[in-house]
Write a protein that holds these residues in place. Structure first.
Motif, PDB file in Angstrom:
ATOM      1  N   PHE A   1       0.831  -1.205   0.000  1.00 21.57           N
ATOM      2  CA  PHE A   1       0.000   0.000   0.000  1.00 21.57           C
ATOM      3  C   PHE A   1       0.864   1.254   0.000  1.00 21.57           C
ATOM      4  CE2 PHE A   1      -1.912   3.396   2.580  1.00 21.57           C
ATOM      5  CZ  PHE A   1      -2.964   3.726   1.752  1.00 21.57           C
ATOM      6  N   ARG A   2       1.873   1.283   0.863  1.00 22.97           N
ATOM      7  CA  ARG A   2       2.766   2.451   0.926  1.00 22.97           C
ATOM      8  C   ARG A   2       3.518   2.639  -0.384  1.00 22.97           C
ATOM      9  NH1 ARG A   2       5.255   2.951   6.994  1.00 22.97           N
ATOM     10  NH2 ARG A   2       3.249   2.874   8.061  1.00 22.97           N
ATOM     11  N   LYS A   3       3.929   1.533  -0.986  1.00 20.24           N
ATOM     12  CA  LYS A   3       4.642   1.615  -2.266  1.00 20.24           C
ATOM     13  C   LYS A   3       3.724   2.198  -3.337  1.00 20.24           C
ATOM     14  CE  LYS A   3       7.024  -1.236  -5.677  1.00 20.24           C
ATOM     15  NZ  LYS A   3       7.372  -2.597  -6.080  1.00 20.24           N
ATOM     16  N   ARG A   4       2.474   1.697  -3.406  1.00 22.01           N
ATOM     17  CA  ARG A   4       1.528   2.217  -4.404  1.00 22.01           C
ATOM     18  C   ARG A   4       1.228   3.693  -4.156  1.00 22.01           C
ATOM     19  NH1 ARG A   4      -1.139  -2.593  -3.203  1.00 22.01           N
ATOM     20  NH2 ARG A   4      -2.720  -1.433  -2.063  1.00 22.01           N
ATOM     21  N   ARG A   5       1.078   4.072  -2.886  1.00 23.95           N
ATOM     22  CA  ARG A   5       0.797   5.469  -2.555  1.00 23.95           C
ATOM     23  C   ARG A   5       1.965   6.371  -2.955  1.00 23.95           C
ATOM     24  NH1 ARG A   5      -0.634   6.876   3.511  1.00 23.95           N
ATOM     25  NH2 ARG A   5       1.562   6.328   3.695  1.00 23.95           N
ATOM     26  N   LYS A   6       3.190   5.910  -2.700  1.00 27.88           N
ATOM     27  CA  LYS A   6       4.378   6.685  -3.071  1.00 27.88           C
ATOM     28  C   LYS A   6       4.483   6.820  -4.586  1.00 27.88           C
ATOM     29  CE  LYS A   6       9.376   6.897  -2.586  1.00 27.88           C
ATOM     30  NZ  LYS A   6      10.580   6.209  -2.155  1.00 27.88           N
ATOM     31  N   GLU A   7       4.227   5.727  -5.312  1.00 30.48           N
ATOM     32  CA  GLU A   7       4.267   5.769  -6.772  1.00 30.48           C
ATOM     33  C   GLU A   7       3.223   6.732  -7.312  1.00 30.48           C
ATOM     34  OE1 GLU A   7       3.766   1.658  -7.835  1.00 30.48           O
ATOM     35  OE2 GLU A   7       5.905   1.205  -7.557  1.00 30.48           O
ATOM     36  N   ALA A   8       2.036   6.728  -6.724  1.00 29.01           N
ATOM     37  CA  ALA A   8       0.975   7.633  -7.167  1.00 29.01           C
ATOM     38  C   ALA A   8       1.357   9.085  -6.896  1.00 29.01           C
ATOM     39  CB  ALA A   8      -0.344   7.293  -6.466  1.00 29.01           C
ATOM     40  N   GLN A   9       1.963   9.335  -5.746  1.00 30.89           N
ATOM     41  CA  GLN A   9       2.395  10.691  -5.411  1.00 30.89           C
ATOM     42  C   GLN A   9       3.485  11.159  -6.377  1.00 30.89           C
ATOM     43  OE1 GLN A   9       3.887  11.127  -1.433  1.00 30.89           O
ATOM     44  NE2 GLN A   9       4.093  13.329  -1.584  1.00 30.89           N
TER      45      GLN A   9
END
Length: 146
Positions: free
Chosen positions: A69-77
């Protein structure tokens, strides 16, 4: 020799059994008495149908999901920030393009244009200076007005 083979087979079977138990899924349900049961085996068929067994999420699964989840959130940011930078850069190029086109139109209009001479005073531009500035502006238009 037979005892070594037997010992080896016993160790192999017990290892497979332990690995199977360790990797098995954990289930949780309520029994007929209303007590919560947690087991590595699904509930027996005699369990009331309204009480559905649900797999229990292990701690390792939660940690892994959190990391994903954190990885996906960082990629989206990062993607959002990149898009914002590209939009700002695009807007800046449009502004440069528009200003260069306006200046080029003024130089090509034939009107008298003044510049600053070597003494720092305003003076009309000669034909060579107009031609040089027109070429520079054409380059800016070609680079930024795509």
């Amino acid at each position: 020799m037979k005892s070594v083979k037997l010992l080896f087979r016993v160790l192999l079977v017990s290892t497979v059994f332990v690995v199977t138990l360790a990797s098995g899924q954990t289930y949780q349900w309520k029994d007929a008495g209303g007590r919560t049961v947690i087991s590595d085996a699904p509930p027996p068929r005699s369990t009331p149908s309204r009480s559905v067994a649900t797999p229990v999420v292990e701690r390792g699964d939660l940690a892994e999901r959190e990391m994903e989840f954190r990885k996906r959130r960082k990629e989206a940011q990062e993607k959002s920030e990149k898009a914002e930078k590209e939009a700002a850069h695009s807007a800046q190029r449009r502004e440069i393009c528009e200003r260069a086109r306006q200046a080029l139109a003024a130089f090509e209009s034939g009107r008298e244009i003044s510049g600053i001479d070597e003494r720092g005073e305003q003076a009309p531009m000669d034909a060579a200076a107009r031609m040089q500035e027109s070429e520079r502006l054409r380059g800016i238009v070609a680079e930024n007005c795509k």
